[in-house]
Design an enzyme around this catalytic site. Sequence first.
Site, short mmCIF file in Angstrom:
data_model
loop_
_atom_site.label_atom_id
_atom_site.label_comp_id
_atom_site.label_asym_id
_atom_site.label_seq_id
_atom_site.Cartn_x
_atom_site.Cartn_y
_atom_site.Cartn_z
N GLY A 1 59.62 37.20 58.71
CA GLY A 1 58.87 36.25 57.91
C GLY A 1 59.70 35.02 57.60
O GLY A 1 60.85 34.88 58.03
N GLY B 1 64.47 30.16 53.76
CA GLY B 1 64.97 30.53 55.08
C GLY B 1 64.12 31.55 55.78
O GLY B 1 63.21 32.15 55.20
N VAL C 1 63.70 35.18 57.96
CA VAL C 1 64.28 36.52 57.84
C VAL C 1 64.05 37.30 59.13
O VAL C 1 62.94 37.30 59.68
CB VAL C 1 63.67 37.28 56.65
CG1 VAL C 1 64.33 38.65 56.50
CG2 VAL C 1 63.84 36.48 55.36
N ASP D 1 60.81 33.24 41.23
CA ASP D 1 59.84 33.23 42.33
C ASP D 1 59.18 34.60 42.49
O ASP D 1 59.07 35.13 43.60
CB ASP D 1 60.53 32.81 43.63
CG ASP D 1 59.54 32.34 44.70
OD1 ASP D 1 58.40 31.97 44.35
OD2 ASP D 1 59.90 32.34 45.89
#
Length: 300
Positions: free
Chosen positions: A30, A35, A37, A148
């Site tokens: 993902g 960034g 992954v 988040d």
Amino acid sequence: MDGNCTNPRKFSYQVLARATNTFSEKGKLGEGATGSVFKGTLKELSCVVAVKRVVFGSKYGIESYLPEVKILTKLRHENLVGLIGWSCNKKELLIAYEYVGNKTLEYHLFKETDFLTWGQRKTIARGLASALLYLHEERDEQSILHCDIKLDNILLDSNFNPKLGDFGLARPVEYEEESGYPTVLTGAPGYLAPECKKSGKATKQSDIYSFGVVVLQMACGKHAVENLQRNGVKFELKLVDWVWMKIATGENISAVADPRLGLSYDESEMEQLIDVGLSCANPNPDDRPSTMELIKMLKY
């Protein structure tokens, strides 16, 4: 997590690149706010990992991302994704996490053909509250703000226990004063506390708000924000506002509960979970419960 992978360490760039087959698209898991992954295997440790690759841009250099590594090296909790190690050069940062293979809460709520049971949803809510309590209150060192919290950043293990991940936006509570870098929020739509739009800063209360939205999503089986159209006019409806409207008009619990659950939930427990979600998502941050109060509220 494999016992050989429990102590975070610094790896060479070549080791982590080789583990992911040089960041093969086939192994891409993902892409997050900070960034991409990739799934990989550290053969020397017999350890499956998820490697986040952050390429530095002209706007954000290494100093913008090192807090994530510094934070993760000090975190140990069963409901947080564990850090395996990292590698850093002038161009990019690689962070190797514990691989959690049962996908995200987002997937299981909206994309999986088998829905999450009521028992699993209660377990997830309690686990997330426990992780938040640890970050906010139980550490001997600085309190940590995740900044988040959302479905995509909550992974589930094989027993459907939650693991909160992606600390790319996380900061110590005192980060702004100590570093000189402002804690500016770029949270996902529907999860960001209303006061943050004015201040742009994270607080424990803003983490609580995001947690409340996640809790309501598990109770109602709906997205944090839905794009709707009425009389030819397109508009967005936040889940928090939708639930408040339903409750205010006297609708019963079944009107807001996830229809996929049918009758397979305890009505009083559902009512309590929705109450927790709405309390956390109170528009006034001072009226939201603390993480310790959350733990007590979820002991049904």
